[in-house]
Design a protein around this motif. Structure first.
Motif, PDB file in Angstrom:
ATOM      1  N   UNK A   1       0.791  -1.100  -0.126  1.00 44.71           N
ATOM      2  CA  UNK A   1       0.047  -0.057   0.324  1.00 44.71           C
ATOM      3  C   UNK A   1       1.092   1.325   0.174  1.00 44.71           C
ATOM      4  N   UNK A   2       0.338   2.184  -0.596  1.00 46.91           N
ATOM      5  CA  UNK A   2       0.867   3.796  -0.933  1.00 46.91           C
ATOM      6  C   UNK A   2       0.429   4.458   0.270  1.00 46.91           C
ATOM      7  N   UNK A   3       0.148   5.458  -0.132  1.00 46.07           N
ATOM      8  CA  UNK A   3      -0.561   7.014   0.816  1.00 46.07           C
ATOM      9  C   UNK A   3      -1.330   6.493  -0.166  1.00 46.07           C
ATOM     10  N   UNK A   4      -2.068   6.083  -1.401  1.00 47.30           N
ATOM     11  CA  UNK A   4      -3.593   6.337  -1.444  1.00 47.30           C
ATOM     12  C   UNK A   4      -4.026   5.442  -1.518  1.00 47.30           C
ATOM     13  N   UNK A   5      -3.479   4.234  -0.960  1.00 48.22           N
ATOM     14  CA  UNK A   5      -4.132   3.152  -1.084  1.00 48.22           C
ATOM     15  C   UNK A   5      -4.081   1.674  -2.399  1.00 48.22           C
ATOM     16  N   UNK A   6      -3.094   2.103  -3.201  1.00 47.84           N
ATOM     17  CA  UNK A   6      -2.906   1.266  -4.051  1.00 47.84           C
ATOM     18  C   UNK A   6      -2.245   0.090  -3.293  1.00 47.84           C
ATOM     19  N   UNK A   7      -2.632  -1.262  -3.829  1.00 48.15           N
ATOM     20  CA  UNK A   7      -1.905  -2.593  -3.531  1.00 48.15           C
ATOM     21  C   UNK A   7      -2.380  -3.245  -4.864  1.00 48.15           C
ATOM     22  N   UNK A   8      -1.096  -4.363  -5.053  1.00 49.58           N
ATOM     23  CA  UNK A   8      -1.767  -5.179  -6.024  1.00 49.58           C
ATOM     24  C   UNK A   8      -2.624  -6.424  -4.922  1.00 49.58           C
ATOM     25  N   UNK A   9      -2.438  -7.184  -3.987  1.00 51.62           N
ATOM     26  CA  UNK A   9      -2.617  -7.925  -3.715  1.00 51.62           C
ATOM     27  C   UNK A   9      -2.520  -7.454  -1.949  1.00 51.62           C
ATOM     28  N   UNK A  10      -2.420  -6.845  -1.223  1.00 50.91           N
ATOM     29  CA  UNK A  10      -2.772  -6.545  -0.433  1.00 50.91           C
ATOM     30  C   UNK A  10      -3.692  -5.968   0.435  1.00 50.91           C
ATOM     31  N   UNK A  11      -5.134  -6.237  -0.361  1.00 57.19           N
ATOM     32  CA  UNK A  11      -6.491  -5.484  -0.413  1.00 57.19           C
ATOM     33  C   UNK A  11      -6.719  -6.488   0.984  1.00 57.19           C
TER      34      UNK A  11
ATOM     35  N   UNK B   1     -11.627 -11.238  -9.656  1.00 51.58           N
ATOM     36  CA  UNK B   1     -10.886  -9.659  -9.623  1.00 51.58           C
ATOM     37  C   UNK B   1     -10.389  -9.896  -7.749  1.00 51.58           C
ATOM     38  N   UNK B   2     -10.751 -10.801  -6.410  1.00 52.24           N
ATOM     39  CA  UNK B   2     -10.423 -10.813  -5.909  1.00 52.24           C
ATOM     40  C   UNK B   2      -9.308 -10.644  -5.866  1.00 52.24           C
ATOM     41  N   UNK B   3      -9.066  -9.396  -4.770  1.00 54.57           N
ATOM     42  CA  UNK B   3      -6.831  -9.161  -4.029  1.00 54.57           C
ATOM     43  C   UNK B   3      -6.337  -8.949  -5.359  1.00 54.57           C
ATOM     44  N   UNK B   4      -7.658  -7.574  -6.690  1.00 56.85           N
ATOM     45  CA  UNK B   4      -6.409  -7.029  -7.795  1.00 56.85           C
ATOM     46  C   UNK B   4      -6.534  -5.781  -6.973  1.00 56.85           C
ATOM     47  N   UNK B   5      -7.422  -5.196  -6.334  1.00 59.72           N
ATOM     48  CA  UNK B   5      -7.385  -3.927  -5.486  1.00 59.72           C
ATOM     49  C   UNK B   5      -8.967  -3.394  -6.222  1.00 59.72           C
ATOM     50  N   UNK B   6      -9.803  -4.058  -6.210  1.00 64.51           N
ATOM     51  CA  UNK B   6     -10.889  -3.459  -7.510  1.00 64.51           C
ATOM     52  C   UNK B   6     -11.857  -3.269  -6.183  1.00 64.51           C
ATOM     53  N   UNK B   7     -12.013  -4.170  -5.272  1.00 65.43           N
ATOM     54  CA  UNK B   7     -13.444  -4.152  -4.299  1.00 65.43           C
ATOM     55  C   UNK B   7     -13.943  -2.334  -3.520  1.00 65.43           C
ATOM     56  N   UNK B   8     -12.529  -1.271  -2.766  1.00 64.31           N
ATOM     57  CA  UNK B   8     -12.732   0.135  -2.377  1.00 64.31           C
ATOM     58  C   UNK B   8     -13.438   1.151  -3.118  1.00 64.31           C
ATOM     59  N   UNK B   9     -13.394   1.082  -4.675  1.00 58.99           N
ATOM     60  CA  UNK B   9     -13.846   1.865  -5.567  1.00 58.99           C
ATOM     61  C   UNK B   9     -14.946   1.042  -6.080  1.00 58.99           C
TER      62      UNK B   9
ATOM     63  N   UNK C   1       8.907 -12.976  -6.447  1.00 60.26           N
ATOM     64  CA  UNK C   1       8.739 -12.306  -8.050  1.00 60.26           C
ATOM     65  C   UNK C   1       8.132 -12.668  -9.467  1.00 60.26           C
ATOM     66  N   UNK C   2       7.124 -13.562  -8.917  1.00 58.70           N
ATOM     67  CA  UNK C   2       5.918 -13.709 -10.406  1.00 58.70           C
ATOM     68  C   UNK C   2       5.146 -11.628 -10.762  1.00 58.70           C
ATOM     69  N   UNK C   3       5.345 -11.688 -11.555  1.00 61.48           N
ATOM     70  CA  UNK C   3       4.275 -10.792 -12.145  1.00 61.48           C
ATOM     71  C   UNK C   3       3.696 -10.257 -10.862  1.00 61.48           C
ATOM     72  N   UNK C   4       3.236  -8.895 -10.633  1.00 63.72           N
ATOM     73  CA  UNK C   4       2.029  -8.529 -10.489  1.00 63.72           C
ATOM     74  C   UNK C   4       0.540  -8.156 -11.093  1.00 63.72           C
ATOM     75  N   UNK C   5      -0.514  -8.372 -11.518  1.00 62.57           N
ATOM     76  CA  UNK C   5      -1.034  -7.914 -12.501  1.00 62.57           C
ATOM     77  C   UNK C   5      -1.728  -6.837 -12.487  1.00 62.57           C
ATOM     78  N   UNK C   6      -1.236  -5.933 -13.389  1.00 54.31           N
ATOM     79  CA  UNK C   6      -2.086  -4.428 -13.571  1.00 54.31           C
ATOM     80  C   UNK C   6      -3.631  -4.419 -14.045  1.00 54.31           C
ATOM     81  N   UNK C   7      -3.641  -5.009 -15.049  1.00 56.12           N
ATOM     82  CA  UNK C   7      -4.741  -4.525 -16.232  1.00 56.12           C
ATOM     83  C   UNK C   7      -4.673  -6.066 -16.735  1.00 56.12           C
TER      84      UNK C   7
END
Length: 590
Positions: free
Chosen positions: A62-72, A475-483, A390-396
């Motif tokens: 998480x950064x200061x805007x709550x973005x994360x690619x798995x830490x939902x 899409x669980x754990x891909x940082x969509x739920x809050x929005x 080190x597996x890639x973390x998907x954004x789109x």
């Protein structure tokens, strides 16, 4: 991937944030580099725009805007502590809080001065497309967080007090400007499919537009109190962008591997058939994230899926689990039997084995507060040490675009079964699930989901609920739920008591279905029999009704509160308003 990372490292070393000069040995101090001396070669354009990726895209934490690619967090994944967004204890920060504009200046600098090198637009426009993609991405996230924000189209000089003290622009103006930026990116970005999934292309821009327009269209539709116009305009733009990507992009839903949903996220290289953009990691460059360690140790909150979410997974034959008699008191091995295979590819269920191992493992309550222990993104045991994943973390990825299209059309009232056949069918077909039947869904809306999403009405109520089910699962754990909850105006769901597995009371329990008990919930003195994972009732685990059993309850003594009048937007830091009195605070934040 290595090329991108090396570019990024070079951008830091060369300090290109204020511009580039061709001759490194003759470099002027960055504060004195004239725009006319910058961007004189395609290499300089490429190097500058490459710096946007690492600085502006979300990362593993998480950064200061709550973005994360798995830490939902929120209500999909529950931890042993609650974020302030759920407790009603959010306060107005003095600074920070996501109100950070430094990276935008780097993007606008490029937009403003990219042609000073005199290069042909056929060269410069594809890099300008990348810059406008990132400006659109930046402003989309700022609007989603704060609502009205100042729109900046040019670099602000230190002496420009008028621009530095600019008021917030209306959300409508900002989002129209975002659309203009992303449309430029779509028209001018590279059309070559990126097999490394680490570069912005026309297809990535279409995916971003699909995401932005679905968010804005549904936000305007459901937040009627804000009187925002043109909700349908944004939903229609979502449809157009999604359909163009589907028809021309050449992407598919990946079915690679024995467990294709699991393997999409556990792979050490991004599957470019489905993945449009991912944040890359590398053992060679010692760039790692921490997802394995996050899911197997108590150090990161012991994350686990929430009970209502687990209940929402359908049966493997497509029927509703919550229609089954006695579903609420089923124990783990029974409730996970014959469910949507994505459940077993997201959490540990009976028979679970780690990648590369044949040892069957049951859920570890030492690593998950709910008992529904996460396995999404988890690779083999060799990566289990702290920051060694080190597996890639998907954004789109393509699946999101399919779901965006289905939802936008359902909200517009234009959805047909043929649309479901080219969207929902594909995400379900990956794991062998039956297709969604639109007529049946609308004829008999799921009462379990309807009780959660109370703002859904109309003739498409049933299918909208089903699309929301599909979106949450896929899409669980891909940082969509809050929005998603914010745009649907369903923040009150966050006040519900979070729960986990059901246990009828203290005793021994078999969690992996091998006829051998695995855990022992006890009261009083800890038993001494070997071979069990011991949990003391009231200390290590809480049940709704104590010794009389019930679901595991998490943070039972913390009252959750979501204020419908103000909590859909974040507050502007007080220090920023002191510096710029023309900024106004969001409603009801005091």
């Amino acid at each position: 991937m290595k090329k991108k990372l090396l570019y990024t490292l070079l951008s830091v070393i060369l300090g290109i944030a204020a511009g580039c000069k061709k001759d490194f040995l003759d470099r002027q101090p960055l504060s004195q580099v004239a725009p006319s001396a910058a961007f004189r070669s395609e290499a300089e354009l490429r190097l500058y725009t490459q710096s946007f990726y690492d600085r502006m895209l979300p990362n593993a934490d998480n950064d200061d805007k709550g973005f994360s690619l798995y830490n939902e967090g929120i209500d999909n994944i529950i931890k042993n502590s609650l974020p302030v967004e759920l407790t009603g204890n959010r306060t107005i920060p003095v600074s920070g809080g996501g109100w950070n504009w430094s990276e935008l200046r780097n993007v606008i600098y490029f937009i403003q001065y990219h042609q000073r090198g005199g290069l042909d637009p056929s060269i410069t426009n594809k890099y300008l497309a990348v810059a406008k993609f990132f400006r659109a991405y930046f402003y989309y996230n700022m609007v989603a967080r704060f609502g009205d924000v100042p729109w900046y189209g040019e670099v602000i000089e230190p002496a420009d007090s008028a621009s530095l003290q600019k008021p917030r622009d209306p959300r409508t103006l900002v989002m129209d400007s975002v659309l203009a930026d992303i449309d430029f990116a779509i028209a001018n970005a590279s059309t070559t499919k990126d097999n490394g999934a680490d570069q912005i292309t026309k297809w990535t821009a279409l995916a971003l537009k699909s995401r932005i327009c679905l968010f804005e269209g549904t936000f305007r539709k459901y937040h009627t109190e804000l009187n925002l116009p043109n909700a349908n305009k944004f939903l229609e733009e979502c449809v157009k962008a999604s359909e163009e990507l589907i028809s021309k992009g050449g992407y598919t839903i990946s079915k690679t591997g024995d467990q294709p949903y699991r393997d999409l996220f556990a792979s050490y290289s991004a599957n470019s058939n489905e993945v449009l953009l991912a944040r890359q990691y590398s053992t060679a460059l010692q760039i790692f994230h921490n997802v394995n360690y996050y899911t197997i140790t108590p150090s990161y909150g012991k994350p686990g899926l929430e009970k209502k979410f687990v209940n929402s997974y359908l049966m493997k034959d497509g029927t509703r689990f919550t229609d089954k008699a006695g579903y609420a008191t089923m124990q783990f091995s029974e409730e996970t039997l014959n469910r949507d295979p994505r459940l077993a590819q997201t959490i540990r269920t009976p028979g679970y084995t780690r990648i590369g191992s044949t040892v069957k493992r049951f859920p570890d309550f030492g690593a998950t507060v709910t008992g529904y222990q996460i396995t999404k993104y988890v690779t083999g045991e060799v990566d289990d040490s702290f920051t060694k994943s080190y597996n890639p973390l998907i954004i789109f990825r393509y699946a999101e675009v399919l779901l965006n299209l289905a939802e936008a059309k359902a909200e517009l009232g234009t959805l047909q079964q043929s649309d479901i056949d080219k969207t929902i069918l594909l995400t379900r077909d990956r794991v062998g699930m039956p297709n969604l039947n639109m007529a049946a869904a609308n004829a008999n809306p799921d009462p379990y989901l309807a009780n959660q999403y109370k703002n859904v009405t109309g003739s498409n109520k049933g299918v909208i609920l089903e699309i929301r089910r599909e979106r949450r699962i896929e899409l669980v754990m891909e940082n969509f739920r809050w929005n998603d909850l914010m745009r649907w105006k369903e923040g009150k769901l966050l006040e519900d008591q979070f729960k986990g597995m059901y246990f009828p009371g203290p005793g021994k329990y078999d969690l992996d279905g091998d006829a051998k008990d695995d855990i022992w919930i006890y009261t009083g003195t800890k038993p001494t029999d070997p071979g069990y994972h011991y949990l003391k009732l009231g200390t290590d685990i809480d049940l709704e009704n104590g010794v009389n059993g019930g679901n595991v309850v998490i943070n039972k003594n913390i009252t959750k509160k979501f204020d419908e009048t103000k909590d859909y937007l974040y507050p502007i830091p007080s220090g920023e308003i002191l510096l710029n009195p023309k900024l106004t605070q969001n409603p009801y934040w005091k």
